[in-house]
Motif scaffolding. Structure first.
Motif, PDB file in Angstrom:
ATOM      1  N   LEU A  20      47.416  40.104  19.296  1.00  0.00           N
ATOM      2  CA  LEU A  20      47.150  40.498  17.919  1.00  0.00           C
ATOM      3  C   LEU A  20      45.662  40.812  17.812  1.00  0.00           C
ATOM      4  O   LEU A  20      44.822  39.920  17.975  1.00  0.00           O
ATOM      5  CB  LEU A  20      47.524  39.372  16.950  1.00  0.00           C
ATOM      6  N   LEU A  21      45.341  42.068  17.587  1.00  0.00           N
ATOM      7  CA  LEU A  21      43.965  42.472  17.331  1.00  0.00           C
ATOM      8  C   LEU A  21      43.820  42.597  15.816  1.00  0.00           C
ATOM      9  O   LEU A  21      44.470  43.449  15.186  1.00  0.00           O
ATOM     10  CB  LEU A  21      43.644  43.803  18.008  1.00  0.00           C
ATOM     11  N   TYR A  22      43.008  41.734  15.222  1.00  0.00           N
ATOM     12  CA  TYR A  22      42.940  41.682  13.765  1.00  0.00           C
ATOM     13  C   TYR A  22      41.515  41.930  13.275  1.00  0.00           C
ATOM     14  O   TYR A  22      40.532  41.618  13.954  1.00  0.00           O
ATOM     15  CB  TYR A  22      43.461  40.348  13.243  1.00  0.00           C
ATOM     16  N   ASP A  23      41.440  42.498  12.065  1.00  0.00           N
ATOM     17  CA  ASP A  23      40.152  42.843  11.467  1.00  0.00           C
ATOM     18  C   ASP A  23      39.683  41.847  10.421  1.00  0.00           C
ATOM     19  O   ASP A  23      38.518  41.859  10.027  1.00  0.00           O
ATOM     20  CB  ASP A  23      40.230  44.226  10.814  1.00  0.00           C
ATOM     21  N   SER A  24      40.597  41.001   9.912  1.00  0.00           N
ATOM     22  CA  SER A  24      40.249  40.104   8.818  1.00  0.00           C
ATOM     23  C   SER A  24      41.133  38.871   8.872  1.00  0.00           C
ATOM     24  O   SER A  24      42.221  38.899   9.469  1.00  0.00           O
ATOM     25  CB  SER A  24      40.455  40.815   7.477  1.00  0.00           C
ATOM     26  N   GLU A  30      48.781  37.204   8.155  1.00  0.00           N
ATOM     27  CA  GLU A  30      49.975  37.996   7.898  1.00  0.00           C
ATOM     28  C   GLU A  30      50.902  38.050   9.107  1.00  0.00           C
ATOM     29  O   GLU A  30      52.124  38.127   8.967  1.00  0.00           O
ATOM     30  CB  GLU A  30      49.562  39.412   7.482  1.00  0.00           C
ATOM     31  N   VAL A  31      50.322  37.992  10.293  1.00  0.00           N
ATOM     32  CA  VAL A  31      51.126  38.095  11.510  1.00  0.00           C
ATOM     33  C   VAL A  31      51.338  36.734  12.173  1.00  0.00           C
ATOM     34  O   VAL A  31      52.452  36.378  12.567  1.00  0.00           O
ATOM     35  CB  VAL A  31      50.472  39.069  12.516  1.00  0.00           C
ATOM     36  N   ALA A  32      50.272  35.956  12.298  1.00  0.00           N
ATOM     37  CA  ALA A  32      50.354  34.719  13.083  1.00  0.00           C
ATOM     38  C   ALA A  32      51.105  33.608  12.374  1.00  0.00           C
ATOM     39  O   ALA A  32      51.804  32.817  13.015  1.00  0.00           O
ATOM     40  CB  ALA A  32      48.953  34.252  13.468  1.00  0.00           C
ATOM     41  N   ALA A  33      50.977  33.500  11.053  1.00  0.00           N
ATOM     42  CA  ALA A  33      51.676  32.422  10.331  1.00  0.00           C
ATOM     43  C   ALA A  33      53.196  32.571  10.425  1.00  0.00           C
ATOM     44  O   ALA A  33      53.899  31.599  10.748  1.00  0.00           O
ATOM     45  CB  ALA A  33      51.211  32.364   8.886  1.00  0.00           C
ATOM     46  N   PRO A  34      53.771  33.767  10.183  1.00  0.00           N
ATOM     47  CA  PRO A  34      55.218  33.919  10.374  1.00  0.00           C
ATOM     48  C   PRO A  34      55.664  33.656  11.813  1.00  0.00           C
ATOM     49  O   PRO A  34      56.761  33.128  12.049  1.00  0.00           O
ATOM     50  CB  PRO A  34      55.476  35.374   9.972  1.00  0.00           C
ATOM     51  N   PHE A  35      54.828  34.026  12.764  1.00  0.00           N
ATOM     52  CA  PHE A  35      55.146  33.771  14.174  1.00  0.00           C
ATOM     53  C   PHE A  35      55.382  32.279  14.401  1.00  0.00           C
ATOM     54  O   PHE A  35      56.346  31.873  15.065  1.00  0.00           O
ATOM     55  CB  PHE A  35      53.994  34.281  15.038  1.00  0.00           C
ATOM     56  N   GLY A 134      57.989  32.456  34.623  1.00  0.00           N
ATOM     57  CA  GLY A 134      59.272  31.780  34.497  1.00  0.00           C
ATOM     58  C   GLY A 134      59.266  30.608  33.533  1.00  0.00           C
ATOM     59  O   GLY A 134      60.192  29.793  33.559  1.00  0.00           O
ATOM     60  N   TRP A 135      58.272  30.526  32.660  1.00  0.00           N
ATOM     61  CA  TRP A 135      58.133  29.361  31.787  1.00  0.00           C
ATOM     62  C   TRP A 135      58.538  29.700  30.360  1.00  0.00           C
ATOM     63  O   TRP A 135      58.314  30.813  29.879  1.00  0.00           O
ATOM     64  CB  TRP A 135      56.689  28.859  31.826  1.00  0.00           C
ATOM     65  N   PRO A 136      59.121  28.725  29.646  1.00  0.00           N
ATOM     66  CA  PRO A 136      59.584  28.961  28.271  1.00  0.00           C
ATOM     67  C   PRO A 136      58.423  28.929  27.282  1.00  0.00           C
ATOM     68  O   PRO A 136      58.302  28.011  26.456  1.00  0.00           O
ATOM     69  CB  PRO A 136      60.584  27.828  28.042  1.00  0.00           C
ATOM     70  N   LEU A 137      57.590  29.925  27.364  1.00  0.00           N
ATOM     71  CA  LEU A 137      56.401  30.036  26.524  1.00  0.00           C
ATOM     72  C   LEU A 137      56.348  31.427  25.906  1.00  0.00           C
ATOM     73  O   LEU A 137      56.692  32.424  26.551  1.00  0.00           O
ATOM     74  CB  LEU A 137      55.135  29.814  27.357  1.00  0.00           C
ATOM     75  N   TRP A 138      55.902  31.472  24.669  1.00  0.00           N
ATOM     76  CA  TRP A 138      55.633  32.750  24.005  1.00  0.00           C
ATOM     77  C   TRP A 138      54.222  32.668  23.462  1.00  0.00           C
ATOM     78  O   TRP A 138      53.936  31.914  22.531  1.00  0.00           O
ATOM     79  CB  TRP A 138      56.649  32.989  22.892  1.00  0.00           C
ATOM     80  N   GLY A 139      53.317  33.407  24.082  1.00  0.00           N
ATOM     81  CA  GLY A 139      51.929  33.367  23.678  1.00  0.00           C
ATOM     82  C   GLY A 139      51.568  34.525  22.767  1.00  0.00           C
ATOM     83  O   GLY A 139      51.884  35.685  23.063  1.00  0.00           O
ATOM     84  N   LEU A 140      50.918  34.221  21.659  1.00  0.00           N
ATOM     85  CA  LEU A 140      50.332  35.237  20.791  1.00  0.00           C
ATOM     86  C   LEU A 140      48.826  35.046  20.863  1.00  0.00           C
ATOM     87  O   LEU A 140      48.271  34.124  20.260  1.00  0.00           O
ATOM     88  CB  LEU A 140      50.830  35.087  19.352  1.00  0.00           C
ATOM     89  N   CYS A 141      48.168  35.884  21.651  1.00  0.00           N
ATOM     90  CA  CYS A 141      46.715  35.784  21.828  1.00  0.00           C
ATOM     91  C   CYS A 141      46.039  36.598  20.730  1.00  0.00           C
ATOM     92  O   CYS A 141      46.378  37.770  20.519  1.00  0.00           O
ATOM     93  CB  CYS A 141      46.306  36.303  23.198  1.00  0.00           C
ATOM     94  N   VAL A 142      45.097  35.986  20.029  1.00  0.00           N
ATOM     95  CA  VAL A 142      44.466  36.648  18.888  1.00  0.00           C
ATOM     96  C   VAL A 142      43.035  37.047  19.238  1.00  0.00           C
ATOM     97  O   VAL A 142      42.296  36.297  19.881  1.00  0.00           O
ATOM     98  CB  VAL A 142      44.507  35.756  17.636  1.00  0.00           C
ATOM     99  N   PHE A 143      42.664  38.262  18.804  1.00  0.00           N
ATOM    100  CA  PHE A 143      41.369  38.850  19.141  1.00  0.00           C
ATOM    101  C   PHE A 143      40.737  39.393  17.861  1.00  0.00           C
ATOM    102  O   PHE A 143      41.290  40.289  17.219  1.00  0.00           O
ATOM    103  CB  PHE A 143      41.536  39.984  20.157  1.00  0.00           C
ATOM    104  N   ASP A 144      39.585  38.852  17.527  1.00  0.00           N
ATOM    105  CA  ASP A 144      38.854  39.257  16.327  1.00  0.00           C
ATOM    106  C   ASP A 144      38.049  40.516  16.643  1.00  0.00           C
ATOM    107  O   ASP A 144      37.039  40.453  17.356  1.00  0.00           O
ATOM    108  CB  ASP A 144      37.941  38.118  15.884  1.00  0.00           C
ATOM    109  N   LEU A 163      52.254  44.201  21.484  1.00  0.00           N
ATOM    110  CA  LEU A 163      51.291  44.021  20.413  1.00  0.00           C
ATOM    111  C   LEU A 163      52.026  43.496  19.185  1.00  0.00           C
ATOM    112  O   LEU A 163      53.123  43.964  18.853  1.00  0.00           O
ATOM    113  CB  LEU A 163      50.604  45.340  20.073  1.00  0.00           C
ATOM    114  N   ALA A 164      51.417  42.529  18.512  1.00  0.00           N
ATOM    115  CA  ALA A 164      51.974  41.986  17.282  1.00  0.00           C
ATOM    116  C   ALA A 164      51.247  42.631  16.111  1.00  0.00           C
ATOM    117  O   ALA A 164      50.017  42.619  16.041  1.00  0.00           O
ATOM    118  CB  ALA A 164      51.815  40.475  17.252  1.00  0.00           C
ATOM    119  N   THR A 165      52.011  43.197  15.183  1.00  0.00           N
ATOM    120  CA  THR A 165      51.445  43.824  14.002  1.00  0.00           C
ATOM    121  C   THR A 165      52.235  43.374  12.776  1.00  0.00           C
ATOM    122  O   THR A 165      53.292  42.753  12.896  1.00  0.00           O
ATOM    123  CB  THR A 165      51.502  45.363  14.094  1.00  0.00           C
TER     124      THR A 165
END
Length: 321
Positions: A20-24, A30-35, A134-144, A163-165
């Motif tokens: 997730l590349l975010y500006d604010s 808006e994206v990470a909380a629902p995730f 092979g691991w049960p992980l879902w990563g959402l990496c955030v970039f300001d 990409l998460a939008t």
């Protein structure tokens, strides 16, 4: 370009690596909380591993839910990169053992302040596509995007398959196969190598004598004794690797600067072309089979750089103090 809604999760048996590349802060929320919240509703564990400012924003957005676990970023990312990989594997094991389908993590890497420091974490962002596959992980990496320099934003685009939008989860057209990305990263020059080394062993044959010579040269280094011992152990391991697996002669050079120790170990073997080597034990969880030399070196040193060519392989170990 294909799209899928945020709620449509990938296979929970495989690692997913989104950016997730975010500006604010509003866009982040808006994206990470629902995730995170949709993960809890689906039976996933939810974890935040970010800087304190980002963590505060996200905790507020999820209503300070006690089911969303917050990890100190320093406990995850301030250690060297193999330790971060081990941390996420253990996190997945623990949460799944407690009944979660998998673990969703909003992560924010601390890349450091210098381009030299960035490099290890740029490598990490590509390596984990393989190391956690092979691991049960879902990563959402955030970039300001307002804070991070352009090279790190380019890394984000090249190392995350999706990409998460606010519109959903998208295939990332900029994604580069991890091995190709890693091979394309430059190996930085080390200015100390242009100077006369403190110690040069051109034909290593007596391992014990070499270790004594190294210990003598390192005795006066103005660094924490544990740091010096870690460096010495890393040099031991990589010299032993070269003797066992490389072609002789083995060449070792040591430099001691005002703020770092540098050692190169070269051999005349067939070379080295595994960009994922050393981010975990070579033989997995069975440590009795060995294969831990490079893995240990990556954990004990600030920088491990490997170059390979027709004349063999060379490993450069650096520890800052």
């Amino acid at each position: 370009m294909s799209r899928e809604p945020v709620a449509q999760a990938p296979d929970n048996r495989r690692y997913a690596h989104d950016a997730l590349l975010y500006d604010s802060p509003d866009q982040l929320v808006e994206v990470a909380a629902p995730f995170l919240l949709e993960g809890l509703a689906a039976g996933d564990a939810a974890v935040i591993a970010t800087g304190p400012d980002t963590a505060d924003v996200l905790r507020e957005a999820v209503g300070h839910s006690p089911d969303v676990h917050v990890l100190e970023r320093g406990d995850v990312y301030s250690a060297r990169t193999p330790a971060a990989i081990t941390t996420f594997r253990r996190l997945a094991e623990l949460r799944v053992a407690d009944g979660a389908r998998r673990v969703r993590v909003v992560g924010e890497v601390d890349f450091g302040r210098t381009e030299r420091a960035w490099l290890e974490w740029q490598r990490y962002e590509a390596v984990i596509n393989d190391a956690l596959a092979g691991w049960p992980l879902w990563g959402l990496c955030v970039f300001d995007t307002q804070r991070l320099p352009e090279p790190l934003l380019e890394t984000a685009l090249q190392t995350h398959s999706h990409l998460a939008t606010a519109s959903g989860r998208e295939d990332n057209p900029h994604y580069t196969e991890p091995a190709d990305y890693l091979r394309a990263l430059p190996v930085p020059e080390e200015p100390l190598e242009a100077t006369v080394p403190r110690l040069h062993a051109a034909h290593v044959v007596d391992f014990a004598a070499l270790r004594r010579a190294l210990a003598t040269e390192l005795a006066g280094v103005p660094a924490d004794p544990d740091v010096v011992q870690d460096f010495l152990l890393a040099v031991d391991e990589m010299t032993s690797n070269a003797l066992r697996h490389g072609g002789r002669p083995i060449d070792l050079r040591l430099w001691i600067g005002t703020d770092r120790m540098v050692c190169t170990i070269g051999d005349r073997g067939t070379g080295w072309d595994d960009p994922f080597a050393g981010y975990g034990p070579a033989h997995g969880d069975d440590l009795s089979r060995g294969g831990m030399g490079l893995w240990l070196a990556r954990q004990l040193c600030d920088h491990v750089d490997i170059t390979s060519g027709p004349d063999g392989a060379r490993v450069r170990l650096t520890v800052d103090f």
